[in-house]
Write a protein that holds these residues in place. Structure first.
Motif, mmCIF file in Angstrom:
data_model
loop_
_atom_site.group_PDB
_atom_site.id
_atom_site.type_symbol
_atom_site.label_atom_id
_atom_site.label_comp_id
_atom_site.label_asym_id
_atom_site.label_seq_id
_atom_site.Cartn_x
_atom_site.Cartn_y
_atom_site.Cartn_z
ATOM 1 N N VAL A 278 0.839 -1.199 0.000
ATOM 2 C CA VAL A 278 0.000 0.000 0.000
ATOM 3 C C VAL A 278 0.871 1.245 0.000
ATOM 4 O O VAL A 278 0.571 2.220 -0.703
ATOM 5 C CB VAL A 278 -0.984 -0.026 1.189
ATOM 6 C CG1 VAL A 278 -1.586 1.345 1.443
ATOM 7 C CG2 VAL A 278 -2.079 -1.057 0.946
ATOM 8 N N ARG A 279 1.962 1.245 0.745
ATOM 9 C CA ARG A 279 2.825 2.436 0.799
ATOM 10 C C ARG A 279 3.355 2.815 -0.581
ATOM 11 O O ARG A 279 3.662 3.972 -0.842
ATOM 12 C CB ARG A 279 3.968 2.235 1.781
ATOM 13 C CG ARG A 279 5.119 1.422 1.247
ATOM 14 C CD ARG A 279 6.413 1.566 2.053
ATOM 15 N NE ARG A 279 6.231 1.334 3.442
ATOM 16 C CZ ARG A 279 6.395 0.157 4.059
ATOM 17 N NH1 ARG A 279 6.757 -0.890 3.360
ATOM 18 N NH2 ARG A 279 6.220 0.034 5.342
ATOM 19 N N ASP A 280 3.467 1.833 -1.488
ATOM 20 C CA ASP A 280 3.962 2.099 -2.832
ATOM 21 C C ASP A 280 2.913 2.745 -3.725
ATOM 22 O O ASP A 280 3.253 3.365 -4.732
ATOM 23 C CB ASP A 280 4.428 0.791 -3.489
ATOM 24 C CG ASP A 280 5.507 0.096 -2.686
ATOM 25 O OD1 ASP A 280 6.424 0.782 -2.180
ATOM 26 O OD2 ASP A 280 5.424 -1.142 -2.542
ATOM 27 N N ALA A 281 1.641 2.582 -3.379
ATOM 28 C CA ALA A 281 0.565 3.061 -4.236
ATOM 29 C C ALA A 281 -0.180 4.257 -3.673
ATOM 30 O O ALA A 281 -0.764 5.040 -4.424
ATOM 31 C CB ALA A 281 -0.440 1.922 -4.468
ATOM 32 N N MET A 282 -0.180 4.406 -2.354
ATOM 33 C CA MET A 282 -1.041 5.412 -1.723
ATOM 34 C C MET A 282 -0.622 6.833 -2.054
ATOM 35 O O MET A 282 0.539 7.106 -2.343
ATOM 36 C CB MET A 282 -1.040 5.240 -0.206
ATOM 37 C CG MET A 282 0.246 5.633 0.463
ATOM 38 S SD MET A 282 0.159 5.305 2.238
ATOM 39 C CE MET A 282 1.623 6.179 2.793
ATOM 40 N N SER A 283 -1.605 7.701 -2.009
ATOM 41 C CA SER A 283 -1.341 9.128 -2.117
ATOM 42 C C SER A 283 -1.065 9.643 -0.705
ATOM 43 O O SER A 283 -1.820 9.350 0.223
ATOM 44 C CB SER A 283 -2.562 9.846 -2.685
ATOM 45 O OG SER A 283 -2.395 11.238 -2.572
ATOM 46 N N THR A 284 0.007 10.365 -0.558
ATOM 47 C CA THR A 284 0.318 10.934 0.756
ATOM 48 C C THR A 284 -0.305 12.319 0.920
ATOM 49 O O THR A 284 -0.192 12.918 1.981
ATOM 50 C CB THR A 284 1.840 11.010 0.987
ATOM 51 O OG1 THR A 284 2.432 11.767 -0.064
ATOM 52 C CG2 THR A 284 2.444 9.615 1.035
ATOM 53 N N LEU A 285 -0.980 12.781 -0.113
ATOM 54 C CA LEU A 285 -1.726 14.030 -0.038
ATOM 55 C C LEU A 285 -3.079 13.699 0.578
ATOM 56 O O LEU A 285 -3.972 13.171 -0.089
ATOM 57 C CB LEU A 285 -1.912 14.642 -1.422
ATOM 58 C CG LEU A 285 -2.774 15.891 -1.510
ATOM 59 C CD1 LEU A 285 -2.140 17.039 -0.729
ATOM 60 C CD2 LEU A 285 -2.973 16.281 -2.953
ATOM 61 N N VAL A 286 -3.204 13.945 1.875
ATOM 62 C CA VAL A 286 -4.433 13.616 2.595
ATOM 63 C C VAL A 286 -5.197 14.906 2.843
ATOM 64 O O VAL A 286 -4.725 15.778 3.571
ATOM 65 C CB VAL A 286 -4.129 12.908 3.941
ATOM 66 C CG1 VAL A 286 -5.414 12.597 4.686
ATOM 67 C CG2 VAL A 286 -3.310 11.643 3.712
ATOM 68 N N LEU A 287 -6.351 15.003 2.217
ATOM 69 C CA LEU A 287 -7.213 16.153 2.453
ATOM 70 C C LEU A 287 -8.023 15.856 3.709
ATOM 71 O O LEU A 287 -8.775 14.886 3.748
ATOM 72 C CB LEU A 287 -8.145 16.379 1.260
ATOM 73 C CG LEU A 287 -9.224 17.452 1.457
ATOM 74 C CD1 LEU A 287 -8.604 18.809 1.749
ATOM 75 C CD2 LEU A 287 -10.127 17.500 0.240
ATOM 76 N N THR A 288 -7.847 16.680 4.718
ATOM 77 C CA THR A 288 -8.575 16.516 5.976
ATOM 78 C C THR A 288 -9.506 17.701 6.151
ATOM 79 O O THR A 288 -9.083 18.852 6.020
ATOM 80 C CB THR A 288 -7.600 16.438 7.162
ATOM 81 O OG1 THR A 288 -6.687 15.355 6.943
ATOM 82 C CG2 THR A 288 -8.340 16.188 8.465
ATOM 83 N N ILE A 289 -10.775 17.391 6.423
ATOM 84 C CA ILE A 289 -11.768 18.436 6.649
ATOM 85 C C ILE A 289 -12.465 18.153 7.972
ATOM 86 O O ILE A 289 -12.318 17.071 8.543
ATOM 87 C CB ILE A 289 -12.792 18.527 5.498
ATOM 88 C CG1 ILE A 289 -13.618 17.249 5.389
ATOM 89 C CG2 ILE A 289 -12.104 18.865 4.186
ATOM 90 C CD1 ILE A 289 -14.776 17.337 4.407
ATOM 91 N N GLY A 290 -13.239 19.122 8.429
ATOM 92 C CA GLY A 290 -14.011 18.956 9.648
ATOM 93 C C GLY A 290 -15.456 18.616 9.327
ATOM 94 O O GLY A 290 -15.904 18.788 8.194
ATOM 95 N N PRO A 291 -16.188 18.153 10.302
ATOM 96 C CA PRO A 291 -17.578 17.756 10.077
ATOM 97 C C PRO A 291 -18.496 18.925 9.730
ATOM 98 O O PRO A 291 -19.566 18.718 9.162
ATOM 99 C CB PRO A 291 -17.982 17.110 11.399
ATOM 100 C CG PRO A 291 -17.054 17.697 12.409
ATOM 101 C CD PRO A 291 -15.766 17.959 11.685
ATOM 102 N N ALA A 292 -18.096 20.148 10.017
ATOM 103 C CA ALA A 292 -18.939 21.312 9.737
ATOM 104 C C ALA A 292 -18.755 21.842 8.316
ATOM 105 O O ALA A 292 -19.513 22.724 7.889
ATOM 106 C CB ALA A 292 -18.652 22.423 10.748
ATOM 107 N N HIS A 293 -17.783 21.348 7.576
ATOM 108 C CA HIS A 293 -17.631 21.781 6.181
ATOM 109 C C HIS A 293 -18.911 21.436 5.418
ATOM 110 O O HIS A 293 -19.462 20.344 5.590
ATOM 111 C CB HIS A 293 -16.453 21.062 5.508
ATOM 112 C CG HIS A 293 -15.133 21.669 5.772
ATOM 113 N ND1 HIS A 293 -14.422 21.443 6.920
ATOM 114 C CD2 HIS A 293 -14.388 22.502 5.005
ATOM 115 C CE1 HIS A 293 -13.288 22.107 6.864
ATOM 116 N NE2 HIS A 293 -13.240 22.768 5.722
#
Length: 134
Positions: free
Chosen positions: A3-18
């Motif tokens: 998985v580490r070879d394929a995953m995107s390390t760009l993790v978009l994190t948002i909050g529940p109020a978005h």
């Protein structure tokens, strides 16, 4: 391959109020199909996908009023960077979803999608076919 070879390390994190529109705008700008929803006051980590937004809009819900909280999947299957791509693909097939949040020591370090797995598998398959042909 892992998985580490394929995953995107760009993790978009948002909050529940978005709002769903805000989430869609951020996902589009980053060219990702899922956002990690972090809500430390209730359920911790969840995931909001492009399909969740599409379903809400298709049902006539207002993307400017609906929030991520109401559309977040909270019973998430998590992967680790050490999982094989076969393990990740099997988990996706069993759960009928297309994204896995990748955790390392309880921290979201990536997201792996079906598209990521395919991108890794195709070149490997071509190399194997070339070796057989040679």
């Amino acid at each position: 391959m892992l998985v580490r070879d394929a995953m995107s390390t760009l993790v978009l994190t948002i909050g529940p109020a978005h709002t769903l529109r805000e989430a869609a705008r951020l996902m589009s700008a980053r060219r990702v199909g899922a956002a990690v929803v972090l809500d430390p006051d209730t359920y911790g980590l969840g995931i909001l996908t492009e399909r969740d937004i599409l379903d809400a809009v298709g049902a006539g819900q207002d993307p400017d009023r609906e929030t991520a909280h109401g559309h977040t999947t909270t019973d998430v299957v998590f992967a680790t960077p050490e999982w094989t791509l076969e393990e990740a693909a099997a988990a996706m097939a069993r759960g009928e979803f297309r994204h896995l949040i990748v955790l390392d020591r309880s921290e979201a370090v990536g997201v792996v999608s079906v598209r990521d797995i395919i991108r890794c598998w195709l070149p490997a398959r071509r190399r194997a076919q070339a070796a057989v042909s040679a």
